[in-house]
Scaffold this motif. Structure first.
Motif, PDB file in Angstrom:
ATOM      1  N   ARG A 276       2.503  13.318  -2.645  1.00  9.99           N
ATOM      2  CA  ARG A 276       2.699  11.943  -2.024  1.00  9.99           C
ATOM      3  C   ARG A 276       1.353  11.855  -0.841  1.00  9.99           C
ATOM      4  N   LEU A 277       1.084  13.043  -0.213  1.00  8.96           N
ATOM      5  CA  LEU A 277       0.013  12.942   0.659  1.00  8.96           C
ATOM      6  C   LEU A 277      -1.429  12.663  -0.053  1.00  8.96           C
ATOM      7  N   GLU A 278      -1.689  13.541  -1.015  1.00  5.68           N
ATOM      8  CA  GLU A 278      -2.917  13.421  -1.643  1.00  5.68           C
ATOM      9  C   GLU A 278      -3.128  12.441  -2.665  1.00  5.68           C
ATOM     10  N   VAL A 279      -2.233  11.674  -2.970  1.00  2.01           N
ATOM     11  CA  VAL A 279      -2.724  10.476  -3.781  1.00  2.01           C
ATOM     12  C   VAL A 279      -3.076   9.492  -3.076  1.00  2.01           C
TER      13      VAL A 279
ATOM     14  N   PHE B  80       0.997  -1.316   0.128  1.00  2.00           N
ATOM     15  CA  PHE B  80      -0.072  -0.014   0.000  1.00  2.00           C
ATOM     16  C   PHE B  80       0.875   1.204  -0.099  1.00  2.00           C
ATOM     17  N   HIS B  81       1.807   1.211   0.882  1.00  3.94           N
ATOM     18  CA  HIS B  81       2.805   2.453   0.846  1.00  3.94           C
ATOM     19  C   HIS B  81       3.506   2.984  -0.434  1.00  3.94           C
ATOM     20  N   LYS B  82       3.981   1.680  -0.888  1.00  2.03           N
ATOM     21  CA  LYS B  82       4.694   1.683  -2.199  1.00  2.03           C
ATOM     22  C   LYS B  82       3.868   2.156  -3.401  1.00  2.03           C
ATOM     23  N   ARG B  83       2.575   1.499  -3.363  1.00  3.36           N
ATOM     24  CA  ARG B  83       1.475   2.167  -4.177  1.00  3.36           C
ATOM     25  C   ARG B  83       1.513   3.446  -4.375  1.00  3.36           C
ATOM     26  N   GLY B  84       1.449   4.256  -3.151  1.00 11.03           N
ATOM     27  CA  GLY B  84       1.461   5.696  -3.025  1.00 11.03           C
ATOM     28  C   GLY B  84       2.753   6.285  -3.511  1.00 11.03           C
ATOM     29  N   ASP B  85       4.022   5.670  -3.415  1.00 12.84           N
ATOM     30  CA  ASP B  85       5.127   6.372  -3.744  1.00 12.84           C
ATOM     31  C   ASP B  85       4.910   6.135  -5.339  1.00 12.84           C
TER      32      ASP B  85
ATOM     33  N   ARG C 136       9.428  22.825  -5.228  1.00 14.46           N
ATOM     34  CA  ARG C 136       9.100  21.423  -6.016  1.00 14.46           C
ATOM     35  C   ARG C 136       9.308  20.108  -5.145  1.00 14.46           C
ATOM     36  N   VAL C 137      10.066  20.393  -4.157  1.00 14.66           N
ATOM     37  CA  VAL C 137      10.243  19.410  -2.863  1.00 14.66           C
ATOM     38  C   VAL C 137       8.720  19.367  -2.151  1.00 14.66           C
ATOM     39  N   ALA C 138       8.614  20.665  -1.967  1.00 13.86           N
ATOM     40  CA  ALA C 138       7.095  20.817  -1.128  1.00 13.86           C
ATOM     41  C   ALA C 138       5.890  20.361  -2.132  1.00 13.86           C
ATOM     42  N   PHE C 139       5.955  20.541  -3.279  1.00 10.08           N
ATOM     43  CA  PHE C 139       4.943  19.823  -3.995  1.00 10.08           C
ATOM     44  C   PHE C 139       4.998  18.406  -4.209  1.00 10.08           C
ATOM     45  N   ALA C 140       6.023  17.686  -4.380  1.00 11.21           N
ATOM     46  CA  ALA C 140       6.112  16.250  -4.129  1.00 11.21           C
ATOM     47  C   ALA C 140       5.835  15.772  -3.079  1.00 11.21           C
ATOM     48  N   VAL C 141       6.117  16.358  -1.704  1.00  9.59           N
ATOM     49  CA  VAL C 141       5.527  15.823  -0.677  1.00  9.59           C
ATOM     50  C   VAL C 141       3.969  15.904  -0.524  1.00  9.59           C
ATOM     51  N   GLN C 142       3.765  17.028  -0.677  1.00  8.33           N
ATOM     52  CA  GLN C 142       2.257  17.238  -0.929  1.00  8.33           C
ATOM     53  C   GLN C 142       1.500  16.460  -1.695  1.00  8.33           C
TER      54      GLN C 142
END
Length: 228
Positions: free
Chosen positions: A89-92, A56-61, A81-87
């Protein structure tokens, strides 16, 4: 929904995680619901629900990597860009309770190494998606720093009830600002003539450190085969 057997099992498990956590009960219910041979299911997920939680975690990645690849980030500052990627990762992740249950699972001593490995893997996936080319000690320091930022942001996000998780975005911005401030301070210290001599020895040692080459597992720092 996915058509592959491993994906169907994970989709079925997500229907039960909110009630039974990432447990053996959830695993058995998923096997029955997905109509998968128990032997096949155990072959795909030897540790049952623990391995389902990892999947499940890797699917999110993977979903985060696809979203970043589809987005034009050229107009953004690198920190944004870093903030966008982290955000992203949460939103997916649509099932926040599944993440909460996963955090509880990987907080257990026996599964803590798996949890640390997953966080490192997420940080590595983010840097790779952003085109990071560091191959020296910075390869490790970037991922270690981002692992701390990501894990603390996830914990904040799990308790965030603000509209569109605006509070989480603000929290993430503060964490990244802290990192940027630390990097600026570190650079200033290195430029100090009096301190250059102090750092000369450690820097010589660190300059010999290289990022993994032919890795057995990209998610594990140090998990590589040394070049001949």
């Amino acid at each position: 929904m996915t058509d592959d057997v491993s994906g169907r099992l994970l989709d079925a498990a997500l229907n039960h995680v909110a009630f039974d956590g990432w447990s053996e009960t959830t695993f058995r219910e998923a096997v029955a619901e997905a109509a998968v041979d128990p032997v096949v299911a155990r072959g795909l997920y030897p540790r049952g629900a623990v391995d389902l939680a990892i999947a499940f975690h890797k699917r999110g990645d993977a979903a985060m990597v696809r979203k970043v690849a589809e987005t034009d980030l050229s107009a953004m500052r690198y920190r944004d860009r870093v903030a966008f990627a982290v955000q992203t990762r949460l939103e997916v992740v649509k099932d926040r309770e599944a993440v909460r249950r996963g955090m509880s699972l990987f907080a257990l001593p026996m599964y803590a190494p798996d949890g640390a490995k997953l966080i490192w893997g997420t940080a590595d996936a983010i840097w790779a998606a952003l085109g990071d080319t560091a191959r020296d000690f910075n390869w490790y320091s970037k991922r270690a720093t981002l692992s701390g930022v990501y894990s603390s942001t996830v914990l904040y996000w799990l308790g965030d009830d603000s509209v569109d998780h605006q509070a989480t975005r603000a929290f993430l911005d503060r964490r990244i600002e802290d990192v940027m401030r630390f990097e600026k301070t570190k650079a200033a210290l290195r430029d100090n003539p009096l301190l250059k001599r102090v750092f000369a020895g450690p820097e010589r040692v660190l300059s010999k450190v290289r990022a993994p080459q032919a890795q057995k597992d990209m998610n594990v720092p140090g998990g590589w085969t040394a070049p001949r």
